[in-house]
Design a protein around this motif. Structure first.
Motif, PDB file in Angstrom:
ATOM      1  N   GLN A 271       0.841  -1.204   0.000  1.00  0.00           N
ATOM      2  CA  GLN A 271       0.000   0.000   0.000  1.00  0.00           C
ATOM      3  C   GLN A 271       0.875   1.254   0.000  1.00  0.00           C
ATOM      4  O   GLN A 271       0.629   2.193  -0.765  1.00  0.00           O
ATOM      5  CB  GLN A 271      -0.930   0.004   1.204  1.00  0.00           C
ATOM      6  N   ALA A 272       1.905   1.260   0.840  1.00  0.00           N
ATOM      7  CA  ALA A 272       2.800   2.417   0.902  1.00  0.00           C
ATOM      8  C   ALA A 272       3.536   2.614  -0.416  1.00  0.00           C
ATOM      9  O   ALA A 272       3.687   3.746  -0.897  1.00  0.00           O
ATOM     10  CB  ALA A 272       3.795   2.255   2.055  1.00  0.00           C
ATOM     11  N   TYR A 273       3.982   1.520  -1.019  1.00  0.00           N
ATOM     12  CA  TYR A 273       4.684   1.633  -2.292  1.00  0.00           C
ATOM     13  C   TYR A 273       3.733   2.085  -3.389  1.00  0.00           C
ATOM     14  O   TYR A 273       4.077   2.924  -4.225  1.00  0.00           O
ATOM     15  CB  TYR A 273       5.372   0.316  -2.660  1.00  0.00           C
ATOM     16  N   GLY A 274       2.528   1.560  -3.384  1.00  0.00           N
ATOM     17  CA  GLY A 274       1.522   1.996  -4.360  1.00  0.00           C
ATOM     18  C   GLY A 274       1.218   3.464  -4.230  1.00  0.00           C
ATOM     19  O   GLY A 274       1.123   4.189  -5.234  1.00  0.00           O
ATOM     20  N   ALA A 275       1.080   3.942  -2.995  1.00  0.00           N
ATOM     21  CA  ALA A 275       0.834   5.368  -2.774  1.00  0.00           C
ATOM     22  C   ALA A 275       1.999   6.197  -3.283  1.00  0.00           C
ATOM     23  O   ALA A 275       1.794   7.259  -3.894  1.00  0.00           O
ATOM     24  CB  ALA A 275       0.583   5.631  -1.289  1.00  0.00           C
ATOM     25  N   ALA A 276       3.218   5.716  -3.054  1.00  0.00           N
ATOM     26  CA  ALA A 276       4.396   6.441  -3.544  1.00  0.00           C
ATOM     27  C   ALA A 276       4.394   6.510  -5.059  1.00  0.00           C
ATOM     28  O   ALA A 276       4.704   7.553  -5.656  1.00  0.00           O
ATOM     29  CB  ALA A 276       5.682   5.783  -3.036  1.00  0.00           C
ATOM     30  N   LEU A 277       4.041   5.402  -5.706  1.00  0.00           N
ATOM     31  CA  LEU A 277       3.979   5.396  -7.167  1.00  0.00           C
ATOM     32  C   LEU A 277       2.888   6.327  -7.675  1.00  0.00           C
ATOM     33  O   LEU A 277       3.079   7.043  -8.667  1.00  0.00           O
ATOM     34  CB  LEU A 277       3.728   3.981  -7.691  1.00  0.00           C
TER      35      LEU A 277
END
Length: 147
Positions: A130-136
């Protein structure tokens, strides 16, 4: 942590490769390393581990280039990917080796247990992705979320 669990996966691959060359069933008269199914499974294991390793290296480069909060989501994603790769590859190694994987002569049972332990270490898979998706989603371009 990611590197530790990735190492467990590579250890399972090494153990399986050694076993596949040593195990010669009477009915086959050749090492099980000559069987297409064994070759395919070893190939799957190797490819999955190398993919996770590439992501971990990218995350490490991102941290080296700019240590801080911006690099953390990719590091979390790499930990999740490496742990999942270790679990799935050690599981496949156990299934490929068969019953011998559950004996003390091979380390595969222990390696599978060790790989699964990584699932308990933070960040959890859901929050890491989720955190990586938000960063992307918040990056100017998806590639901007890590060098």
């Amino acid at each position: 942590m990611a590197g530790t669990y990735l190492g467990v996966g590579f250890a399972a691959l090494d153990a399986l490769v050694t076993y596949a060359h040593e195990r010669v069933p009477t009915a086959l008269g050749a090492p099980i390393a000559t069987l297409g199914r064994v070759q395919e499974n070893v190939g799957r294991i190797g490819a999955e581990l190398l993919g996770a390793q590439a992501l971990l290296r990218r995350a490490a480069r991102a941290w080296d280039a700019e240590p801080g909060a911006a690099a953390v989501p990719l590091i979390g994603a790499a930990k999740a990917a490496c742990t999942n790769a270790a679990v799935s590859t050690t599981d496949l190694a156990v299934r490929t080796a068969g019953g011998a994987a559950l004996t003390a002569t091979l380390p595969l049972e222990r390696l599978l247990r060790d790989a699964r332990a990584g699932l308990t270490h933070p960040p959890g898979e859901d929050s890491a992705y989720q955190a990586y998706g938000a960063a992307l989603l918040n990056a100017a371009t998806p590639d901007a979320a890590g060098p």
